[in-house]
Enzyme design. Structure first.
Site, PDB file in Angstrom:
ATOM      1  N   CYS B  86       1.001  -1.191   0.704  1.00  0.00           N
ATOM      2  CA  CYS B  86      -0.411   0.202  -0.218  1.00  0.00           C
ATOM      3  C   CYS B  86       0.485   1.216  -0.103  1.00  0.00           C
ATOM      4  CB  CYS B  86      -1.236  -0.195   1.447  1.00  0.00           C
ATOM      5  SG  CYS B  86      -2.324   1.256   0.756  1.00  0.00           S
ATOM      6  N   HIS B 194      -3.845  -5.311   1.540  1.00  0.00           N
ATOM      7  CA  HIS B 194      -2.255  -6.194   2.275  1.00  0.00           C
ATOM      8  C   HIS B 194      -2.659  -7.446   2.888  1.00  0.00           C
ATOM      9  CE1 HIS B 194      -2.481  -1.585   3.789  1.00  0.00           C
ATOM     10  NE2 HIS B 194      -3.413  -1.378   3.054  1.00  0.00           N
ATOM     11  N   GLU B 196      -1.367  -8.513   5.438  1.00  0.00           N
ATOM     12  CA  GLU B 196      -0.613  -8.924   6.766  1.00  0.00           C
ATOM     13  C   GLU B 196      -2.144  -8.761   7.167  1.00  0.00           C
ATOM     14  OE1 GLU B 196      -0.403  -5.916   5.180  1.00  0.00           O
ATOM     15  OE2 GLU B 196      -1.158  -3.910   6.240  1.00  0.00           O
TER      16      GLU B 196
END
Lengths: 100, 229
Positions: B86, B194, B196
């Site tokens: 990002c 993302h 994560e």
């Protein structure tokens, strides 16, 4: 830069320059913000008058120098390095005497 | 192996990355403060999401000149693994480690939702545990994810198999539905989604975890004679 600073002390701030840097998206790049503003103007009944809207940035820089030629070179370098992204943006700038 | 998660003022996914690498994957991981001019003892650098330096001027434009970046650029140029997520992707673009630039989302909204992306290239240090053409469910959360590159640039990306992820449904106007790209050398990846945030079942998808697992796998196999800083 060192020389420029010396000049600043000698000449006094009234002769110092100010740069106005305009950064905008290249004509070939679609500007989503400009389109949104255009649509807003449309909804305010300016459809007839408005052909295109592009949103850019204006950056004012007060300089500690009075030498135009040097200032031009320095501002140009600043534009290339940081103030604009050459992949999507173009820039131009004007130099004028800084007002007190 | 050891990961380094860079923390800029305004990073807000640094802890998520740290948590996934340390707690979920049980890997050695440390934070790297943006003022550290010399980065040492790391096998892979993570540039996390967030709003580094408030995203002033342009996303990633100011972070790109923070002290830590020069050493990361050197590391990347020597073949070190760098992943930008990002805002991290935006920083990599500004730093010139990846080609192209980010524009405002086409609909001028901040978009935060799960999306489906297709994996086009599984022959990278970051994606080797996926199958080619596999569809992953990973969230996006950005205002400037409208990836732009000119026609020649796009041609080069395609010729070198540098487009790693494509959106199944384009959320932001990105050229060619691009969600993530890799550099020509194959050691620097940038992606808007993302991973994560999709590394544990509880979060609705674990599809992102294999990005980080792939990196571990790659480094441990010693495939690219990777370098430590």
């Amino acid at each position: 830069m060192g020389i420029a600073n010396k000049e600043a002390v000698q000449i006094g701030s009234k002769d110092m320059l100010k740069a106005k840097v305009y950064v905008s998206l290249k004509k070939t790049v679609v500007d989503p913000q400009g389109l949104a503003v255009k649509n807003a103007l449309k909804s305010l009944n300016y459809e007839q008058e408005v052909e295109e809207v592009r949103v850019g940035k204006l950056i004012d820089i007060k300089l500690n120098m009075s030498d135009r030629e040097k200032a031009e070179k320095i501002i140009d370098r600043m534009c290339k390095k940081l103030l604009s992204n050459p992949t999507i943006e173009e820039y131009n700038f004007t130099l004028e005497k800084a007002e007190e | 192996m050891r990961f380094g998660v860079v923390v800029f003022p305004g990073s807000n996914c640094d802890h998520d990355c740290f948590y996934v690498l340390g707690n979920v994957l049980k890997q050695d991981v440390k934070y790297i403060w943006h003022k550290e001019a010399e980065v040492k003892g790391v096998d892979c650098i993570v540039l996390p999401g967030g709003f580094s330096y408030g995203d002033y001027l342009r996303t990633g434009a100011i972070a790109r000149f923070s002290p830590v970046m020069q050493s990361i650029i050197n590391f990347a140029n020597k073949g070190g693994l760098v992943i930008g997520i990002c805002n991290g992707f935006q920083i990599l673009l500004e730093a010139g480690l990846l080609p192209g630039a980010m524009l405002r989302n086409k609909n001028v909204h901040f978009i935060c939702k799960h999306v489906h992306i297709k994996l086009l290239n599984n022959n990278t240090p970051f994606t080797n545990l996926y199958k080619k053409d596999e569809v992953l469910k990973i969230p996006i959360a950005h205002n400037e994810g409208n990836y732009y590159i000119n026609e020649n640039g796009l041609k080069t990306l395609k010729e070198n198999n540098q487009i790693v992820f494509q959106y199944c449904t384009n959320p932001n106007g990105a050229v060619d539905d691009i969600a993530g790209i890799i550099n020509k050398e194959g050691n620097v990846l940038g992606m808007m989604p993302h991973p994560e945030r999709s590394s544990e079942k509880e979060l609705g998808s674990q599809d992102g975890l294999f990005i980080f697992k792939s990196i571990v796998e790659w480094v441990e196999r010693g495939k690219i004679g990777h370098k430590r800083i």
